[in-house]
Write a protein that holds these residues in place. Structure first.
Motif, PDB file in Angstrom:
ATOM      1  N   THR A  38     -35.739 -17.739  14.295  1.00  0.00           N
ATOM      2  CA  THR A  38     -34.833 -17.943  15.502  1.00  0.00           C
ATOM      3  C   THR A  38     -33.848 -18.850  15.806  1.00  0.00           C
ATOM      4  N   VAL A  39     -32.892 -19.068  15.686  1.00  0.00           N
ATOM      5  CA  VAL A  39     -32.135 -20.223  16.359  1.00  0.00           C
ATOM      6  C   VAL A  39     -31.360 -20.396  17.373  1.00  0.00           C
ATOM      7  N   SER A  40     -31.154 -21.042  18.452  1.00  0.00           N
ATOM      8  CA  SER A  40     -30.536 -20.097  19.659  1.00  0.00           C
ATOM      9  C   SER A  40     -29.045 -21.159  18.857  1.00  0.00           C
ATOM     10  N   ALA A  41     -28.047 -20.213  19.870  1.00  0.00           N
ATOM     11  CA  ALA A  41     -26.743 -20.439  19.253  1.00  0.00           C
ATOM     12  C   ALA A  41     -26.239 -20.990  20.866  1.00  0.00           C
ATOM     13  N   ALA A  42     -26.886 -22.422  21.037  1.00  0.00           N
ATOM     14  CA  ALA A  42     -26.462 -23.768  21.846  1.00  0.00           C
ATOM     15  C   ALA A  42     -25.846 -24.807  21.309  1.00  0.00           C
ATOM     16  N   ASN A  43     -25.730 -25.441  22.797  1.00  0.00           N
ATOM     17  CA  ASN A  43     -25.020 -26.857  22.446  1.00  0.00           C
ATOM     18  C   ASN A  43     -26.320 -27.692  22.896  1.00  0.00           C
ATOM     19  N   SER A  44     -27.143 -27.378  23.330  1.00  0.00           N
ATOM     20  CA  SER A  44     -28.702 -27.893  22.879  1.00  0.00           C
ATOM     21  C   SER A  44     -29.160 -28.174  21.862  1.00  0.00           C
ATOM     22  N   VAL A  45     -28.650 -27.249  21.141  1.00  0.00           N
ATOM     23  CA  VAL A  45     -29.304 -27.170  20.018  1.00  0.00           C
ATOM     24  C   VAL A  45     -28.370 -27.928  18.433  1.00  0.00           C
ATOM     25  N   PHE A  46     -26.739 -27.274  18.654  1.00  0.00           N
ATOM     26  CA  PHE A  46     -25.664 -28.202  17.979  1.00  0.00           C
ATOM     27  C   PHE A  46     -24.508 -29.019  18.051  1.00  0.00           C
ATOM     28  N   SER A  47     -25.393 -29.427  19.717  1.00  0.00           N
ATOM     29  CA  SER A  47     -24.068 -30.604  20.325  1.00  0.00           C
ATOM     30  C   SER A  47     -23.170 -29.981  20.482  1.00  0.00           C
ATOM     31  N   ASP A  48     -21.384 -30.212  21.704  1.00  0.00           N
ATOM     32  CA  ASP A  48     -21.350 -29.239  22.237  1.00  0.00           C
ATOM     33  C   ASP A  48     -19.300 -30.286  21.274  1.00  0.00           C
TER      34      ASP A  48
ATOM     35  N   CYS B 114     -16.532 -28.988  21.501  1.00  0.00           N
ATOM     36  CA  CYS B 114     -15.772 -28.490  21.979  1.00  0.00           C
ATOM     37  C   CYS B 114     -15.771 -27.862  23.070  1.00  0.00           C
ATOM     38  N   VAL B 115     -16.128 -29.679  24.253  1.00  0.00           N
ATOM     39  CA  VAL B 115     -16.408 -28.546  25.967  1.00  0.00           C
ATOM     40  C   VAL B 115     -14.965 -27.885  26.440  1.00  0.00           C
ATOM     41  N   GLY B 116     -15.670 -27.133  27.116  1.00  0.00           N
ATOM     42  CA  GLY B 116     -14.924 -25.344  27.736  1.00  0.00           C
ATOM     43  C   GLY B 116     -14.351 -24.686  26.125  1.00  0.00           C
ATOM     44  N   THR B 117     -15.072 -24.343  25.599  1.00  0.00           N
ATOM     45  CA  THR B 117     -14.488 -23.394  24.823  1.00  0.00           C
ATOM     46  C   THR B 117     -15.959 -22.744  24.316  1.00  0.00           C
ATOM     47  N   TYR B 118     -14.855 -21.515  24.739  1.00  0.00           N
ATOM     48  CA  TYR B 118     -16.327 -20.246  24.389  1.00  0.00           C
ATOM     49  C   TYR B 118     -17.312 -20.286  22.634  1.00  0.00           C
ATOM     50  N   LYS B 119     -18.157 -20.565  22.442  1.00  0.00           N
ATOM     51  CA  LYS B 119     -18.708 -20.732  20.575  1.00  0.00           C
ATOM     52  C   LYS B 119     -19.179 -19.629  19.968  1.00  0.00           C
ATOM     53  N   TYR B 120     -18.680 -19.259  19.014  1.00  0.00           N
ATOM     54  CA  TYR B 120     -20.402 -18.801  18.505  1.00  0.00           C
ATOM     55  C   TYR B 120     -20.593 -19.100  16.791  1.00  0.00           C
ATOM     56  N   LEU B 121     -21.837 -18.630  16.399  1.00  0.00           N
ATOM     57  CA  LEU B 121     -22.155 -19.035  15.264  1.00  0.00           C
ATOM     58  C   LEU B 121     -22.553 -18.450  14.502  1.00  0.00           C
ATOM     59  N   ASN B 122     -22.059 -18.502  13.406  1.00  0.00           N
ATOM     60  CA  ASN B 122     -21.695 -17.940  11.871  1.00  0.00           C
ATOM     61  C   ASN B 122     -22.023 -18.470  11.336  1.00  0.00           C
ATOM     62  N   VAL B 123     -23.187 -17.836  10.696  1.00  0.00           N
ATOM     63  CA  VAL B 123     -24.224 -18.035   9.581  1.00  0.00           C
ATOM     64  C   VAL B 123     -24.177 -16.917   7.732  1.00  0.00           C
ATOM     65  N   THR B 124     -23.617 -17.785   7.140  1.00  0.00           N
ATOM     66  CA  THR B 124     -24.403 -17.371   6.121  1.00  0.00           C
ATOM     67  C   THR B 124     -25.018 -17.500   4.691  1.00  0.00           C
ATOM     68  N   TYR B 125     -26.242 -16.821   4.398  1.00  0.00           N
ATOM     69  CA  TYR B 125     -27.501 -16.829   3.722  1.00  0.00           C
ATOM     70  C   TYR B 125     -27.667 -15.754   2.692  1.00  0.00           C
ATOM     71  N   ASP B 126     -28.913 -16.232   1.734  1.00  0.00           N
ATOM     72  CA  ASP B 126     -29.147 -15.848   0.532  1.00  0.00           C
ATOM     73  C   ASP B 126     -30.980 -15.403   1.164  1.00  0.00           C
ATOM     74  N   CYS B 127     -31.216 -14.455   0.538  1.00  0.00           N
ATOM     75  CA  CYS B 127     -32.493 -13.657   0.351  1.00  0.00           C
ATOM     76  C   CYS B 127     -32.969 -14.461  -1.516  1.00  0.00           C
ATOM     77  N   VAL B 128     -33.700 -15.156  -1.486  1.00  0.00           N
ATOM     78  CA  VAL B 128     -33.829 -16.225  -3.005  1.00  0.00           C
ATOM     79  C   VAL B 128     -35.461 -16.105  -3.369  1.00  0.00           C
ATOM     80  N   GLN B 129     -35.394 -16.141  -4.530  1.00  0.00           N
ATOM     81  CA  GLN B 129     -36.743 -15.888  -4.409  1.00  0.00           C
ATOM     82  C   GLN B 129     -37.309 -17.181  -5.195  1.00  0.00           C
ATOM     83  N   PRO B 130     -38.713 -17.686  -4.415  1.00  0.00           N
ATOM     84  CA  PRO B 130     -39.594 -18.638  -4.460  1.00  0.00           C
ATOM     85  C   PRO B 130     -39.755 -19.576  -6.170  1.00  0.00           C
ATOM     86  N   SER B 131     -39.534 -20.724  -5.526  1.00  0.00           N
ATOM     87  CA  SER B 131     -39.627 -21.176  -7.128  1.00  0.00           C
ATOM     88  C   SER B 131     -41.291 -20.897  -7.973  1.00  0.00           C
TER      89      SER B 131
END
Length: 250
Positions: free
Chosen positions: A100-110, A112-129
């Motif tokens: 669980t990761v917060s979509a927040a400036n404190s996590v990713f920095s800001d 573009c100040v004044g812009t309302y942002k969003y977090l877009n993530v693409t990920y795979d579920c892979v088999q462990p080595s």
């Protein structure tokens, strides 16, 4: 004629085997994309396999996503990207079954100040080595980790079973986590631990299916005044409440 038929049968068997093998490999990865508006939390999860983050963007690349109720001047900058997006998500989620990761400036920095942002993530579920599999014991439990920056709230959830907190630390043990935009003197103390962390989390969350705990000094006390802290929690989803031993705070 008989020879030709045998050749065709052999060829068909060969092709079927390779097609089946290719289909099996294709099923081993499951690509998912999630979009989380600023101020909310992104939940990445793999029912089978472990997380591998492929792409991540915290910022704004169009004027329609997460736009409801927002004024035009907070949506117009569509060239907004936190450069740390991918590395931050990979560091927090890769190799886990859920995070669980917060979509927040404190996590990713800001970016573009004044812009309302969003977090877009693409990920795979892979088999462990093979090495990871060898070190993994069969277990019906689902271990999760949640990292929450100071001032935000940690959300623990179990879709199946009940929460059992294994480890918890409110403080700071490295200088990189929740560090974006913070001065060096607020990150230098990496031996910071609220002794009540585990007991507090266990008391609030053990035996429940979900709980929300603010990562703030008023909940855990302030173990290192002047240091910007975070809450790091590892927990299992277990089958019965009897497996959850609530901590009795003195």
């Amino acid at each position: 004629m008989l020879v030709q038929k045998l050749i065709w049968i052999t060829l068909l068997q060969f092709l079927c085997q390779h097609v089946s093998a290719g289909a099996s490999k294709a099923k081993m990865t499951t690509t998912k994309t999630i979009v989380t508006c600023e101020g909310e939390s992104a939940d990445l999860k793999c029912d089978v396999g472990i997380i591998k983050v492929l792409k991540a963007s915290y910022g704004r690349t169009d004027c329609k996503t997460c736009a409801s109720g927002k004024p035009a001047d907070q949506l117009s900058n569509t060239r907004c990207l936190a450069q740390s997006s991918l590395s931050t998500m990979s560091a927090r989620c890769d190799g886990t079954k859920s995070c669980t990761v917060s979509a927040a400036n404190s996590v990713f920095s800001d970016p573009c100040v004044g812009t309302y942002k969003y977090l877009n993530v693409t990920y795979d579920c892979v088999q462990p080595s093979a090495d990871a599999k060898a070190n993994t014991k069969p277990n019906t439990q689902t271990t999760k980790t949640a990292v929450t920056c100071e001032g935000e709230s940690a959300g623990l959830t179990c879709d199946v079973g009940f929460i059992k907190v294994l480890k918890a630390n409110y403080g700071r043990t490295d200088c990189k986590t929740c560090a974006s935009g913070k001065p060096a003197d607020q990150l230098s103390n990496t031996r910071c631990l609220a002794q009540s962390s585990l007991c507090t989390m266990s008391t609030r969350c053990d035996g429940t299916q979900s709980c929300t705990v603010p990562a703030v000094n008023s909940v855990f006390s302030d173990p290192c005044v002047g240091t910007y802290k975070y809450l790091n929690v590892t927990y299992d989803c277990v089958k019965s409440k009897e497996q959850c031993n609530r901590c009795q705070m003195g």
